[in-house]
Design an enzyme around this catalytic site. Structure first.
Site, mmCIF file in Angstrom:
data_model
loop_
_atom_site.group_PDB
_atom_site.id
_atom_site.type_symbol
_atom_site.label_atom_id
_atom_site.label_comp_id
_atom_site.label_asym_id
_atom_site.label_seq_id
_atom_site.Cartn_x
_atom_site.Cartn_y
_atom_site.Cartn_z
ATOM 1 N N GLU A 34 0.831 -1.211 0.000
ATOM 2 C CA GLU A 34 0.000 0.000 0.000
ATOM 3 C C GLU A 34 0.863 1.258 0.000
ATOM 4 O O GLU A 34 0.564 2.248 0.664
ATOM 5 C CB GLU A 34 -0.970 -0.006 1.187
ATOM 6 C CG GLU A 34 -1.860 -1.235 1.279
ATOM 7 C CD GLU A 34 -2.883 -1.359 0.161
ATOM 8 O OE1 GLU A 34 -2.973 -0.452 -0.690
ATOM 9 O OE2 GLU A 34 -3.591 -2.381 0.125
ATOM 10 N N CYS A 91 -10.205 -6.392 -16.431
ATOM 11 C CA CYS A 91 -11.584 -5.891 -16.337
ATOM 12 C C CYS A 91 -12.550 -7.035 -16.673
ATOM 13 O O CYS A 91 -12.168 -8.027 -17.300
ATOM 14 C CB CYS A 91 -11.739 -4.733 -17.326
ATOM 15 S SG CYS A 91 -13.386 -3.990 -17.389
ATOM 16 N N CYS A 93 -14.591 -7.102 -18.931
ATOM 17 C CA CYS A 93 -14.681 -7.230 -20.393
ATOM 18 C C CYS A 93 -13.500 -7.982 -20.983
ATOM 19 O O CYS A 93 -13.502 -8.316 -22.169
ATOM 20 C CB CYS A 93 -14.785 -5.851 -21.032
ATOM 21 S SG CYS A 93 -13.248 -4.904 -21.001
ATOM 22 N N CYS A 127 -11.406 -1.399 -16.868
ATOM 23 C CA CYS A 127 -10.714 -0.597 -17.869
ATOM 24 C C CYS A 127 -11.382 0.779 -17.939
ATOM 25 O O CYS A 127 -12.524 0.957 -17.509
ATOM 26 C CB CYS A 127 -10.719 -1.287 -19.232
ATOM 27 S SG CYS A 127 -12.315 -1.365 -20.057
#
Length: 140
Positions: A34, A91, A93, A127
């Site tokens: 992080e 993503c 997609c 995305c």
């Protein structure tokens, strides 16, 4: 995740990492997760540790926030790191995810505080194209 564990220190915004490291004995490597939440000065302290204390430092973190803006710590890390390796996320997609969209009540939000503690369940990697499409659809 795979059953390994090691004692770790939590670094606050006011901590000097060089001081923390010098107070410990036998450090072989520093792994910073992080790192986007570090201050630019703390990133420079890690650089000092590599160059002057000869301790390797590995940093892991996000490049940008939910608004697609660089975190200050990430920016400084990009500027002075010896090397960068991107770990790709996909993503829904199937394309490369480049955005961590903040989702509240099923809607992508693009305003608010850069850091929200305890809100990990409010983010989705996607995305840029899918994020923009979803924002357009929800604003109809």
């Amino acid at each position: 995740r795979i059953g390994l564990s090691q004692e770790a220190d939590i670094v606050s915004l006011d901590d000097n990492i060089i001081t923390l490291v010098k107070a410990k004995k036998g450090i072989d490597v520093i792994i910073c997760d992080e790192c986007q939440f570090l201050t630019p000065s703390q990133v420079e302290e890690l650089r000092y540790i590599v160059d002057n204390l000869n301790i390797p430092v590995l940093c892991f973190g996000l490049r940008t926030d939910f608004r697609t803006h660089l975190f200050p710590g990430s920016l400084r890390l990009f500027e002075i790191a010896d090397s960068l390796t991107e770990i790709k996320t996909i993503c829904r997609c199937g394309h490369k995810a480049t955005v961590n969209a903040r989702i509240i009540n099923g809607r992508i939000v693009t305003e608010g505080e850069q850091v929200v503690l305890g809100g990990n369940e409010c983010y989705e990697a996607m995305c840029y194209k899918c994020m923009q499409k979803r924002i357009k659809e929800q604003n109809k």
